[in-house]
Design an enzyme around this catalytic site. Structure first.
Site, PDB file in Angstrom:
ATOM      1  N   PHE A 139       0.736  -1.137   0.011  1.00  0.00           N
ATOM      2  CA  PHE A 139       0.041  -0.159  -0.052  1.00  0.00           C
ATOM      3  C   PHE A 139       0.905   1.337   0.073  1.00  0.00           C
ATOM      4  CE2 PHE A 139      -2.518   3.474   1.752  1.00  0.00           C
ATOM      5  CZ  PHE A 139      -3.627   3.483   0.981  1.00  0.00           C
ATOM      6  N   ASP A 224       9.299   2.566   1.907  1.00  0.00           N
ATOM      7  CA  ASP A 224       8.118   3.243   2.269  1.00  0.00           C
ATOM      8  C   ASP A 224       8.161   2.910   3.850  1.00  0.00           C
ATOM      9  OD1 ASP A 224       5.762   4.012   3.013  1.00  0.00           O
ATOM     10  OD2 ASP A 224       4.886   3.304   1.385  1.00  0.00           O
ATOM     11  N   LYS A 253       2.961   9.012   8.797  1.00  0.00           N
ATOM     12  CA  LYS A 253       2.083   8.660  10.053  1.00  0.00           C
ATOM     13  C   LYS A 253       2.395   9.408  11.347  1.00  0.00           C
ATOM     14  CE  LYS A 253      -0.948   5.263   7.982  1.00  0.00           C
ATOM     15  NZ  LYS A 253      -0.698   4.859   6.570  1.00  0.00           N
TER      16      LYS A 253
HETATM   17  C1  LIG Z   1      -0.760   5.060   5.158  1.00  0.00           C
HETATM   18  C2  LIG Z   1       0.331   4.762   4.193  1.00  0.00           C
HETATM   19  C3  LIG Z   1       0.355   5.261   3.125  1.00  0.00           C
HETATM   20  C4  LIG Z   1      -0.204   6.630   2.664  1.00  0.00           C
HETATM   21  O1  LIG Z   1      -0.269   7.614   3.610  1.00  0.00           O
HETATM   22  P1  LIG Z   1      -1.510   8.807   3.548  1.00  0.00           P
HETATM   23  O2  LIG Z   1      -0.806   9.821   4.692  1.00  0.00           O
HETATM   24  O3  LIG Z   1      -2.644   8.050   3.846  1.00  0.00           O
HETATM   25  O4  LIG Z   1      -1.466   9.269   2.154  1.00  0.00           O
HETATM   26  C5  LIG Z   1       1.637   5.003   2.161  1.00  0.00           C
HETATM   27  N1  LIG Z   1       2.249   3.917   2.320  1.00  0.00           N
HETATM   28  C6  LIG Z   1       2.312   3.113   3.691  1.00  0.00           C
HETATM   29  C7  LIG Z   1       3.348   2.119   4.038  1.00  0.00           C
HETATM   30  C8  LIG Z   1       0.913   3.501   4.345  1.00  0.00           C
HETATM   31  O5  LIG Z   1       0.838   2.684   5.617  1.00  0.00           O
END
Ligand SMILES: *Cc1c(COP(=O)(O)O)cnc(C)c1O
Length: 399
Positions: A139, A224, A253
């Site tokens: 994701f 990421d 986050k």
């Molecule tokens: C939550 C998340 C995103 C997206 O972040 P947003 O602030 O919702 O745009 C991207 N990569 C990972 C691994 C995430 O957990």
């Protein structure tokens, strides 16, 4: 203004875009690891704004920083230098293996920047290579490009055709990465541990093998760490536990414990953006940066990652003690305070609702899987309280 005076649910359903599958709760207040709904009912929060409230809700460090900065300067645009942005960037550089920073407002925006930077690098240094290899069940966000990078069909299908240049391969499979690599490949983009995909932990040597492959081919490793970063897995960044260094890393986050902020980081040799090639109006604004700086400084100074490691162990022991009693549990997995339980049946929504009724918020990350991502400051007592509630719910279902 009274909050009881209106039917907020009805109003939301009438005027808000209906994209969220919401729990039937209106949350109005939070403090530490607890939140309260509009009826005054108290919940232990093991969702934490989706791994965002790292220091819990309304931590004094965050509140003080927001209060102070909101009276000094909140927004200037990036036509000018601002000090909180530079302070936060220095902290990010000092605390990681990366050399340069770009602050932004969200995770998707950080990944969007990472994708652009990898393409820029490919154009300049790799004969125009632009393809990025990503993995199944990943994701990476909700923008068009990060949706294309995300390896889950349900997010992609409504929006085809998506931006091209993404190749999706099986997670935790180095051979798949090798097979997908060609002269057009500029980067491999991975979560060290997949979050939204259900807390999927790779083999210990997977990231090392990917790193070695990137080095051999001269392509970039983008990690990421939007969910795994800022102490969530027991070290400030998850890559530190896998013996690798990324060329590009994204964060968001947990950075500000509840404020919208993200960051794109890169090694010096990869930082190829030139003036005008990337930007944003709000990005790195003094208000968000002042709060994130104080939150991150606190997390580092107080060695919160060490606390996470300890609490993660306790949570895992407590959950493992449930396993023997409930045959419906298929697997419990996690690192630090990023934990998931998979059941043999698709009961995650029912478990989530029953937990909420008993005062525990958890997240049904898949039909058969619940995820536990409490604030990093959680203590032993609250961990036991949460596991007791889960125990009661599982017992209730067995009856
Ligand atoms: C939550 C998340 C995103 C997206 O972040 P947003 O602030 O919702 O745009 C991207 N990569 C990972 C691994 C995430 O957990």
């Amino acid at each position: 203004m009274s909050t009881e005076s209106r039917n907020w649910r009805e109003l939301e359903q009438k005027i808000y875009m209906q994209v969220f599958k919401r729990n039937d709760l209106i949350l109005v207040r939070g403090k530490g690891v607890k939140v309260w709904d509009e009826t005054g009912k108290e919940y232990l929060d093991f969702v934490a704004g989706l791994a965002v409230n790292s220091l819990g809700h309304c931590h004094p460090v965050m509140v003080k920083a927001l209060n102070r900065q909101s009276k000094i300067l909140t927004q200037t645009s990036n036509l000018y230098y601002t000090i909180p942005q530079i302070q936060l960037s220095e902290l990010l550089v000092k605390s990681s293996c990366l050399d340069r920073v770009f602050i932004c407002n969200s995770g998707a925006e950080a990944n969007e920047g990472a994708i652009k930077l990898a393409r820029r690098y490919g154009k300049i240094k790799l004969n125009g290579a632009y393809e990025i290899i990503t993995t199944t069940d990943s994701f990476h966000g909700r923008t068009l490009a990060t949706t294309a990078a995300t390896g889950q069909n349900k997010f992609q299908e409504p929006y085809t055709p998506l931006p091209t240049g993404f190749v999706n391969v099986n997670y935790n499979d180095i051979d798949a990465v090798k097979t997908a690599t060609n002269e057009l490949t500029c980067a491999i983009m991975l979560e060290p541990i997949q979050g939204e995909g259900g807390v999927n932990i790779p083999d210990d040597d997977y990231l090392k093998k990917v790193r070695a492959w990137c080095d051999e081919k001269g392509i970039l490793l983008i990690l990421d760490e939007i969910q795994t970063g800022i102490g969530r897995t027991g070290t400030l960044y998850a890559y530190q536990q896998y013996g690798v260094e990324p060329d590009i890393m994204t964060l968001a986050k947990g950075m500000g414990s509840g404020i919208p902020i993200g960051a794109l980081l890169a090694k010096e040799k990869v930082s190829v953006f030139k003036v005008g090639e990337h930007g944003g109006t709000f990005v790195g604004n003094p208000l968000m940066c002042a709060a994130a700086y104080e939150v991150m400084k606190y997390i580092i100074d107080e060695n919160i990652p060490a606390h996470v490691l300890k609490m993660g162990q306790i949570l895992m022991e407590e959950l493992n003690s449930l396993r023997g009693q409930f045959a419906g549990i298929k697997e419990i997995r996690g690192k630090g305070l990023m934990v998931a339980i998979t059941f043999k049946e698709n009961i995650a929504t029912d478990i989530m609702n029953r937990c909420a009724a008993k005062g525990l918020l958890i997240n049904n990350v898949k039909p058969d899987t619940i995820r536990l991502i409490p604030p990093l400051i959680i203590d032993e007592r609250d961990i036991r309280k949460a596991v007791d509630i889960l125990n009661d719910v599982l017992k209730e279902r067995q009856r």
